[in-house]
Design a protein around this motif. Structure first.
Motif, mmCIF file in Angstrom:
data_model
loop_
_atom_site.group_PDB
_atom_site.id
_atom_site.type_symbol
_atom_site.label_atom_id
_atom_site.label_comp_id
_atom_site.label_asym_id
_atom_site.label_seq_id
_atom_site.Cartn_x
_atom_site.Cartn_y
_atom_site.Cartn_z
ATOM 1 N N LEU A 12 0.823 -1.206 0.000
ATOM 2 C CA LEU A 12 0.000 0.000 0.000
ATOM 3 C C LEU A 12 0.861 1.262 0.000
ATOM 4 O O LEU A 12 0.581 2.211 -0.732
ATOM 5 C CB LEU A 12 -0.933 -0.002 1.208
ATOM 6 N N PHE A 13 1.934 1.298 0.798
ATOM 7 C CA PHE A 13 2.785 2.479 0.867
ATOM 8 C C PHE A 13 3.505 2.743 -0.457
ATOM 9 O O PHE A 13 3.669 3.892 -0.861
ATOM 10 C CB PHE A 13 3.810 2.349 2.000
ATOM 11 N N TYR A 15 2.431 1.869 -3.520
ATOM 12 C CA TYR A 15 1.437 2.380 -4.462
ATOM 13 C C TYR A 15 1.058 3.824 -4.140
ATOM 14 O O TYR A 15 0.881 4.647 -5.035
ATOM 15 C CB TYR A 15 0.180 1.510 -4.470
ATOM 16 N N THR A 16 0.950 4.134 -2.854
ATOM 17 C CA THR A 16 0.640 5.502 -2.447
ATOM 18 C C THR A 16 1.750 6.455 -2.863
ATOM 19 O O THR A 16 1.486 7.555 -3.356
ATOM 20 C CB THR A 16 0.428 5.565 -0.922
ATOM 21 N N LEU A 19 1.558 7.048 -6.621
ATOM 22 C CA LEU A 19 0.426 7.921 -6.916
ATOM 23 C C LEU A 19 0.735 9.369 -6.549
ATOM 24 O O LEU A 19 0.432 10.290 -7.318
ATOM 25 C CB LEU A 19 -0.815 7.429 -6.179
ATOM 26 N N LEU A 20 1.369 9.585 -5.396
ATOM 27 C CA LEU A 20 1.693 10.954 -4.978
ATOM 28 C C LEU A 20 2.700 11.612 -5.917
ATOM 29 O O LEU A 20 2.598 12.809 -6.203
ATOM 30 C CB LEU A 20 2.220 10.949 -3.542
#
Length: 78
Positions: A12-13, A15-16, A19-20
Motif C-alpha cells: 500500500l505504501f 502504491y501511495t 500515486l503521490l
C-alpha cells in the motif's frame, strides 16, 4: 526493477508513493500565471529522469544485496 526481475509485490505504501509522485508532477502547471508555477517544460523531463533513476537505484540495491555486498558503501560511492 525488483517487481519485474525479482517478482516482488508492491504494498500500500509503495502504491501511495507512486500515486503521490504522479499527482505532484501533474498539478505543477495548474496556473501558468502563478509565480510558483514552472514555465519551462524541461522540468517534466527532469522529474521523469529522476523517477527512472530511483527505479535503477532500488533495483541495483537488490542486486548488491543478492551479491552479499554492503549496500551502504554502494550508496555512498554512487
Amino acid at each position: 526493477m525488483s517487481v519485474f526481475v525479482y517478482d516482488e509485490r508492491l504494498g500500500l505504501f509503495e502504491y501511495t508513493g507512486i500515486l503521490l509522485i504522479i499527482v505532484a508532477i501533474s498539478i505543477l502547471p495548474l496556473d501558468p500565471k502563478e509565480k510558483l508555477s514552472i514555465p519551462n517544460r524541461i522540468w517534466y523531463v527532469y522529474a521523469l529522469v529522476a523517477t527512472i533513476l530511483f527505479f535503477f537505484r532500488n533495483g541495483g540495491l537488490k542486486v548488491t544485496e543478492e551479491m552479499a555486498l554492503p549496500n551502504t558503501t554502494i550508496l555512498l560511492v554512487g
